[in-house]
Design an enzyme around this catalytic site. Structure first.
Site, PDB file in Angstrom:
ATOM      1  N   LYS A  56     -41.014  -7.902 119.237  1.00  0.00           N
ATOM      2  CA  LYS A  56     -42.293  -8.108 119.460  1.00  0.00           C
ATOM      3  C   LYS A  56     -42.847  -9.194 120.402  1.00  0.00           C
ATOM      4  O   LYS A  56     -42.334  -9.098 121.632  1.00  0.00           O
ATOM      5  CB  LYS A  56     -43.059  -8.182 118.426  1.00  0.00           C
ATOM      6  N   PHE A  94     -41.826  -4.210 105.923  1.00  0.00           N
ATOM      7  CA  PHE A  94     -41.598  -3.117 106.973  1.00  0.00           C
ATOM      8  C   PHE A  94     -40.577  -3.618 107.875  1.00  0.00           C
ATOM      9  O   PHE A  94     -40.587  -4.696 108.383  1.00  0.00           O
ATOM     10  CB  PHE A  94     -42.743  -3.165 107.814  1.00  0.00           C
ATOM     11  N   ASP A 132     -36.335 -11.039 109.081  1.00  0.00           N
ATOM     12  CA  ASP A 132     -36.984 -10.252 109.971  1.00  0.00           C
ATOM     13  C   ASP A 132     -37.909 -11.180 110.560  1.00  0.00           C
ATOM     14  O   ASP A 132     -38.985 -10.986 109.910  1.00  0.00           O
ATOM     15  CB  ASP A 132     -37.271  -9.013 109.317  1.00  0.00           C
TER      16      ASP A 132
HETATM   17  C1  LIG Z   1     -42.811  -4.390 114.266  1.00  0.00           C
HETATM   18  C2  LIG Z   1     -41.816  -4.682 113.376  1.00  0.00           C
HETATM   19  C3  LIG Z   1     -40.481  -4.052 113.347  1.00  0.00           C
HETATM   20  C4  LIG Z   1     -40.324  -2.890 114.010  1.00  0.00           C
HETATM   21  O1  LIG Z   1     -40.313  -3.186 115.366  1.00  0.00           O
HETATM   22  P1  LIG Z   1     -40.200  -2.267 116.345  1.00  0.00           P
HETATM   23  O2  LIG Z   1     -40.000  -2.831 117.855  1.00  0.00           O
HETATM   24  O3  LIG Z   1     -41.580  -1.114 116.312  1.00  0.00           O
HETATM   25  O4  LIG Z   1     -38.984  -1.232 116.233  1.00  0.00           O
HETATM   26  C5  LIG Z   1     -39.747  -4.531 112.379  1.00  0.00           C
HETATM   27  N1  LIG Z   1     -40.182  -5.666 111.444  1.00  0.00           N
HETATM   28  C6  LIG Z   1     -41.133  -6.179 111.657  1.00  0.00           C
HETATM   29  C7  LIG Z   1     -41.496  -7.356 110.768  1.00  0.00           C
HETATM   30  C8  LIG Z   1     -42.202  -5.942 112.531  1.00  0.00           C
HETATM   31  O5  LIG Z   1     -43.468  -6.528 112.397  1.00  0.00           O
END
Ligand SMILES: *Cc1c(COP(=O)(O)O)cnc(C)c1O
Length: 392
Positions: free
Chosen positions: A249, A135, A220
């Protein structure tokens, strides 16, 4: 036009099923709704509220910075922007930072950076290898990069160039590499997939493959960064160095800010190629600096690891007692497989009993409390969870 004035929820696009309550107040690990009911929060804004709800450090920074300078425009430097970048660079293997507002935006920046790098350094190579069940966000391109099954068939056509292979399968990665491949992009621990960690061997093999084939390794760390795993950044626990990292986050401790970090050789944006109206604004970067300072306090990360061990041990006991499944994850990003039990039903029952838990998969519960959660709060969470497991 149909409107229902008696229903205050009616004016919002329905993007998620939400309980018809309103949260009005938060403090540490606790939230209070409009009926005065209290909830112990083990979601924390989706692993966002690093220091819990409304910590003094952040509210004070916001008040101070709000009265000093809100936004000087991305065309000019501001003091918190410079200080925050310096803190991130000094405490990581990266050389430069680009600030954005969401995790998706930071990842989108990483993808742009990789494509630009491919143009300059690798004959226009542009394809990126990503992973099943990954994700990376909800913009069109980060949805295309994601391996989330529910994203596969919506909002077509997708941005091309993402070759998805099974996670923790280095051979599959090796086979997927061709002359047009420019990068490998992964979450060190796949969060939305149900907290699935990359193995050490896999991560080390990815670094090796990236070096052998002249690829960028992109981590990421939107969910795993900022102390969540008990390390400041999860890559540190793998003994490897990515070329590019995305943070989001936990970086803002509750306010919207994200960051794209890269090593010098990968910092290839030219003026005009990347930007954003709110990017690097002093209000948000001041808060991110405050969060960094808190994480760097002596003993803070040790405490995260201790609470993580407490939670892991207790979940393992619970699992053995009630014949549930695996406990996975690191630090304070943990998951419990619920075996045959419906995780969403357990989360719903916990909600009724004043506990916020997330079920990212049909049979998986995820635990992402504030990093300063107390021993007692973990004990109380488990007491509620146990009654819901036995009662379901
Ligand atoms: C939450 C998340 C995202 C997206 O972040 P947003 O601030 O919602 O755009 C991308 N990568 C990972 C691993 C995430 O947990």
């Amino acid at each position: 036009m149909q409107t229902d004035t008696a229903n205050p929820f009616h004016h919002l696009m329905q993007i998620a099923p939400r309980p018809k309550i309103v949260f009005e107040h938060g403090s540490g690990s606790w939230l209070t709704d409009n009926h005065g009911k209290r909830y112990l929060d083990f979601i924390q804004g989706w692993a966002v509220n690093t220091l819990g709800h409304c910590p003094d450090a952040i509210t004070q920074t916001l008040a101070r910075q709000a009265s000093q300078l809100l936004n000087a425009s991305p065309a000019y430097y501001n003091r918190p922007l410079l200080e925050c970048a310096e803190k991130l660079v000094r405490n990581s293997v990266f050389d430069q930072v680009f600030f954005a507002n969401s995790g998706a935006e930071a990842n989108e920046g990483a993808i742009k950076l990789a494509r630009k790098w491919g143009q300059i350094h690798k004959n226009g190579a542009w394809k990126i290898i990503t992973f099943h069940n990954s994700f990376h966000g909800r913009t069109l391109t980060t949805m295309a990069a994601s391996g989330k099954p529910a994203f596969a068939a919506i909002f077509e056509p997708k941005t091309p160039g993402f070759n998805k292979v099974p996670f923790n399968d280095a051979e599959a990665v090796r086979h997927a590499i061709d002359a047009e491949t420019v990068a490998i992009m992964l979450e060190p621990i796949q969060g939305e997939a149900g907290v699935v960690p990359a193995t050490s061997e896999f991560m080390q093999m990815l670094r090796k493959l990236a070096d052998e084939h002249k690829l960028l390794l992109i981590c990421d760390e939107v969910q795993t960064g900022m102390g969540r795993t008990g390390e400041l950044f999860a890559y540190q626990g793998y003994g490897i160095e990515p070329d590019i990292m995305a943070l989001g986050k936990g970086l803002g401790g509750g306010v919207p800010i994200s960051a794209l970090l890269a090593k010098q050789h990968a910092c290839v944006f030219q003026p005009g190629e990347q930007g954003g109206t709110y990017n690097g604004n002093p209000l948000m970067t001041a808060v991110a600096s405050t969060v960094m300072e808190a994480l760097l306090q002596p003993g803070f990360l040790i405490q995260v690891r201790k609470r993580g061990e407490q939670l892991r041990a207790a979940l393992t006991t619970l699992s053995q007692q009630f014949g549930l499944g695996e406990v996975r994850g690191k630090g304070l990003l943990l998951a419990l497989d619920t075996g045959v039990l419906d995780a969403a039903a357990i989360a719903k029952a916990c909600f009724e009993n004043g506990l916020l838990l997330n079920a990212p998969q049909a049979h998986t519960l995820r635990f992402m409390p504030a990093l300063n959660v107390t021993e007692d709060e973990i004990t109380r969470m488990l007491a509620i969870l146990e009654t819901r497991v036995t009662g379901s």
